[in-house]
Design a protein around this motif. Structure first.
Motif, PDB file in Angstrom:
ATOM      1  N   MET A  11       0.835  -1.209   0.000  1.00  0.00           N
ATOM      2  CA  MET A  11       0.000   0.000   0.000  1.00  0.00           C
ATOM      3  C   MET A  11       0.864   1.251   0.000  1.00  0.00           C
ATOM      4  O   MET A  11       0.624   2.191  -0.744  1.00  0.00           O
ATOM      5  N   ALA A  14       2.451   1.731  -3.298  1.00  0.00           N
ATOM      6  CA  ALA A  14       1.476   2.198  -4.292  1.00  0.00           C
ATOM      7  C   ALA A  14       1.165   3.673  -4.091  1.00  0.00           C
ATOM      8  O   ALA A  14       1.068   4.443  -5.046  1.00  0.00           O
ATOM      9  N   THR A  17       4.004   5.633  -5.356  1.00  0.00           N
ATOM     10  CA  THR A  17       4.044   5.581  -6.809  1.00  0.00           C
ATOM     11  C   THR A  17       3.029   6.526  -7.421  1.00  0.00           C
ATOM     12  O   THR A  17       3.287   7.235  -8.385  1.00  0.00           O
ATOM     13  N   LEU A  18       1.851   6.546  -6.842  1.00  0.00           N
ATOM     14  CA  LEU A  18       0.790   7.391  -7.389  1.00  0.00           C
ATOM     15  C   LEU A  18       0.943   8.848  -6.981  1.00  0.00           C
ATOM     16  O   LEU A  18       0.194   9.706  -7.413  1.00  0.00           O
ATOM     17  N   GLY A  19       1.905   9.096  -6.121  1.00  0.00           N
ATOM     18  CA  GLY A  19       2.151  10.493  -5.744  1.00  0.00           C
ATOM     19  C   GLY A  19       1.058  11.084  -4.896  1.00  0.00           C
ATOM     20  O   GLY A  19       0.809  12.281  -4.918  1.00  0.00           O
ATOM     21  N   VAL A  20       0.354  10.245  -4.150  1.00  0.00           N
ATOM     22  CA  VAL A  20      -0.753  10.741  -3.341  1.00  0.00           C
ATOM     23  C   VAL A  20      -0.304  10.895  -1.893  1.00  0.00           C
ATOM     24  O   VAL A  20       0.209   9.964  -1.297  1.00  0.00           O
TER      25      VAL A  20
END
Lengths: 507, 335
Positions: A11, A14, A17-20
């Motif tokens: 998690m 991820a 990676t998603l830049g969130v």
């Protein structure tokens, strides 16, 4: 839910990676984000359906100033007009205009802008839905720093309309230069915020007006996202993506307001639930009407259906309104209701029958409220059949005076004047009135142009008492507006229901 | 032959659109809800109502209003929106790319998910894996798309907030592109920061739309593949010693995919229709979201424009699918 070390690592990876960035309630708020419950279709606050949509007024008031400022408790205060009044024989109005105010483009705000805005609002060619009010003034002219207009038809509430629907001051020179289309694309006002970016159906980004005459707002940048679905608004605030939202289910409000990092404010607003009675069929029998009113336990409805958020009403005037009279009380009394029905030959074995119309989902728990009321009525000898319709249908039927004997509706009156609540709702000749009996028309007719304010307000109180005694309408409750927000923001609720970012500060 | 069929379809499309225009125009004026009655505040008189009706051109008879509108449409003028006071055509065309991008992304996800499920199900036929896939398909089908949307918001918007809940693009990243096809243009312009932001906004609504469609595709394609696997030419391929994967992917799939292709075409039109609710739920600035506002406000010109465009889209998609089917199906190609 349980997580293994592996799943947590996945998690995290991820997310990175998603830049969130996972939001944190504890972070200091730099840019205020508000999840708003309606879209903003147009930037002209004086034309079209959005001009008379009460929920949108908060957006307009962030960018434009009204002629007169309305304070959170609904009382007026000097705004762009610093003083106002009538001449002695009430044939003219005068308005003194604030000096030193700038439009968002840096140009000077002048008395010409006020005169032009009033004349434009009174011009039928602009399509202003409130033109019939503004049209009571004519021949607007500027004398120094004062605007004067002739009174065509005396309206004691004309200055109240100056902080109500379509009562906004627009920039004369700018509007004439860019036209309606240019104004839509780049609106300017004198209000606390300037429009920086606007995406229809998506968001508006506002920047604080550094020259605002009433103090620069605390938040430099405010993004208002149009999130029309209540579940999504709740998720926006719960996830920390938005800092403030409104109009969410009371259950969700109660669930989240005490959560760490969140807070809530729920105050009564100028919006009431009521049941119109139409002067047809069995409703012409006063015993039936009075029984229908006394049989309803409003407090029980508020407690059970609205989680306690509401104020029971006996008249169409709420405690904040000018003509509120606490001595008028219509108690819940099912025994009296049975007696009244018996006097007209009705009982639980021989119930009186009529149709009640209601919306479903237009206002919080509207249909459920009517179901509960029908249940209460059944216990005293009233058998009402529920007919569900869209609010658009309600407007159409009401304008044609074709509503069923009983019809649920909500009535907003953010200026708190009795003319815009009891007056328009109960005065027979108004297309929005449902009860048309001559006795009531006669009592109200003299009040429209009553020049003495004290006499006028007392007159409306007397009318409210008369209506309650004869049960011409069934007032139910005053709504409470839940505002859920990050604990990092202080929110000042406005009794009009407008959510105003310039009243918000960092906690 | 092909040209004649194409011209015939175009003629049918035009008649369909005219029919839709007539029906929509009449229906939205007959159903309850007068935009002027909704707009007028208490205190307005009959004269005020008449004044506003004339202002919006609603004082004329319905046939008269229709022919005025149709005359404008033929010249590219779809009227002016009552709520936004903007030309309808411009409004609709500005939102169409957002809806198309969302629909295409949902379709891609649905085909990828459904196709994968079908291939795995066929490869693992008559095993527990196939059973599990059937159960998953059943679950995906039994829940409507807007409920999937709510589940996704709860999972990936609140509990594990990796995706954005509302909007199409972050306010600080709104691009000044030539077109409104942001996803496509961000790739062309190598704006991968923007592309990632758009995907973060679109994934949840696209997934909510895709899940039920993926289940349908998965079921039909698997069934088709399983039937094809019994045909002689597939058995021949096996006897030649090709692996099972080769047989499925290279031999059976080409024939089995034809019925699925027709289904995808039909379902794609439903998928575009499904965007109305999903766009609302995710506050996605597409045509569907605008349609709901138009209906709530009884913005008659805007409703007419949106419905006509949706009808045009549906007929075009069906036309394309028919033509594609004719190209892929040798029996039709040589007919």
């Amino acid at each position: 839910m349980t997580f293994s070390r592996r799943s947590l690592l996945k998690m995290t990876a991820a997310s990175v990676t998603l830049g969130v960035a996972v939001p944190s309630f504890a972070q200091a708020i730099d840019e205020l984000v508000i999840a708003y419950n309606v879209n903003l279709p147009s930037w002209d606050p004086t034309v079209g359906p959005s001009a008379v949509n009460p929920t949108i007024q908060g957006l307009y008031q962030s960018v434009f100033d009204q002629f007169i400022l309305q304070q959170p408790d609904l009382t007026p205060a000097p705004g762009l007009l610093t003083d106002w009044g009538w001449n002695e024989d009430r044939t003219q109005v005068w308005m003194d205009v604030r000096e030193g105010v700038k439009w968002h483009d840096g140009s000077d705000f002048t008395a010409e802008d006020v005169a032009w805005s009033l004349a434009r609002a009174a011009d039928p060619a602009t399509g202003n839905p409130i033109q019939f009010v503004w049209g009571t003034l004519a021949n607007h002219r500027v004398e120094g720093n004062r605007v004067i207009a002739d009174v065509q038809q005396f309206d004691p509430t004309i200055f109240k309309w100056m902080y109500f629907l379509t009562g906004y001051v627009l920039p004369k020179a700018y509007y004439e230069r860019v036209g309606a289309e240019g104004f839509e694309a780049a609106p300017i006002g004198t209000g606390p915020y300037m429009v920086e970016q606007y995406e229809r159906n998506a968001f508006v980004r506002l920047r604080a007006n550094p020259d605002y005459w009433n103090g620069v707002p605390e938040f430099e940048t405010v993004t208002i996202r149009f999130v029309t679905d209540a579940a999504s608004r709740v998720a926006e605030v719960e996830s920390g993506r938005s800092h403030v939202t409104l109009e969410i289910p009371y259950e969700e409000y109660d669930r989240l307001r005490d959560r760490s990092g969140l807070a809530g404010v729920a105050e009564p607003v100028s919006d009431i639930a009521m049941i119109f009675f139409n002067d047809i069929d069995v409703m012409e029998d006063e015993n039936v009407r009075r029984a229908a009113v006394h049989a309803v336990d409003k407090q029980l409805i508020i407690d059970r259906l609205l989680s306690g958020y509401g104020v029971a009403l006996s008249t169409l005037e709420t405690p904040e309104y000018a003509a509120y009279d606490p001595s008028i009380e219509v108690p819940y009394d099912p025994d009296l209701a049975r007696e009244l029905l018996a006097a007209s030959g009705y009982s639980t074995d021989n119930p009186v029958r009529f149709t009640i119309q209601t919306t479903r989902g237009f206002k919080p728990k509207d249909y459920e409220m009517i179901q509960a009321i029908v249940g209460m009525w059944r216990r005293v000898g009233i058998e009402a059949e529920i007919e569900v319709y869209e609010v658009a249908r309600h407007f159409e039927l009401r304008a044609a005076d074709q509503l069923a004997p009983a019809a649920f509706y909500n009535w907003g009156n953010s200026v708190g004047d009795p003319t815009t609540s009891t007056g328009f709702a109960m005065f027979g000749p108004s297309p929005h009135s449902v009860w048309d009996s001559p006795d009531l028309i006669e009592k109200i007719a003299t009040l429209w142009a009553e020049p003495d304010e004290e006499t006028r307000i007392q007159g409306w109180k007397d009318v409210s008492r008369y209506i309650a005694e004869h049960a011409y309408v069934l007032p139910l409750l005053q709504y409470v507006q839940p505002i859920l927000h990050s604990s990092g923001v202080n929110v000042v609720p406005h009794a009009s229901g407008a959510l105003l970012p310039h009243l918000m500060t960092r906690a | 032959m092909f040209l004649r069929r194409l011209l015939s379809r175009i003629a049918t499309t035009l008649v369909t659109l005219l029919g839709v225009a007539v029906i929509v125009f009449a229906v939205i004026r007959i159903v309850p809800g007068d935009p002027v009655a909704m707009m007028l505040p208490p205190g307005a008189t009959e004269a005020d109502i008449a004044r506003l009706q004339a202002f919006y051109g609603l004082d004329k008879s319905i046939p008269e209003q229709f022919f005025i509108w149709l005359g404008g449409v033929v010249q590219g003028d779809f009227g002016t929106s009552i709520t936004t006071r903007q030309p309808v055509l411009g409004l609709v065309l500005s939102r169409l790319p957002a809806t198309l991008e969302l629909s295409v992304m949902a379709l891609v996800i649905a085909v990828a998910l459904g196709g994968t499920m079908a291939l795995i199900g066929t490869r693992q036929r008559y095993t527990r894996t196939e059973g599990a896939i059937d159960v998953a398909n059943g679950m995906a089908l039994s829940v409507p798309d807007f409920l999937w949307g709510l589940v996704l918001i709860l999972l990936f918007g609140v509990l594990w907030p990796v995706f954005t809940i509302s909007g199409r693009v972050s306010p600080n990243l709104v691009p000044e592109f030539t077109t409104s096809f942001f996803l496509f243009e961000s790739v062309v312009r190598l704006r991968f920061d923007l592309w990632l932001d758009l995907v973060q906004h679109m994934l949840m609504p696209a997934l909510a739309l895709a899940i039920p469609l993926a289940a349908i595709i998965g079921q039909l394609l698997k069934q088709s593949l399983k039937e094809t696997m019994h045909l002689d030419y597939v058995t021949l391929a096996r006897t030649k010693g090709y692996s099972e994967n080769h047989v499925i992917l290279r031999e059976a799939l080409r024939n089995a995919v034809l019925p699925t292709l027709t289904l995808i075409g039909v379902q794609f039109t439903f998928l575009i229709g499904g965007t109305v609710i999903i766009e609302r739920l995710f506050s996605y600035e597409g045509l569907g979201n605008m349609a709901i506002d138009a209906v709530i406000n009884r913005d008659l010109p805007l409703i007419q424009g949106i419905v006509l465009l949706f009808a045009l889209l549906f007929t075009l998609v069906n036309l394309v699918v028919d033509l594609l089917y004719a190209v892929l199906n040798p029996r039709l190609r040589h007919a």
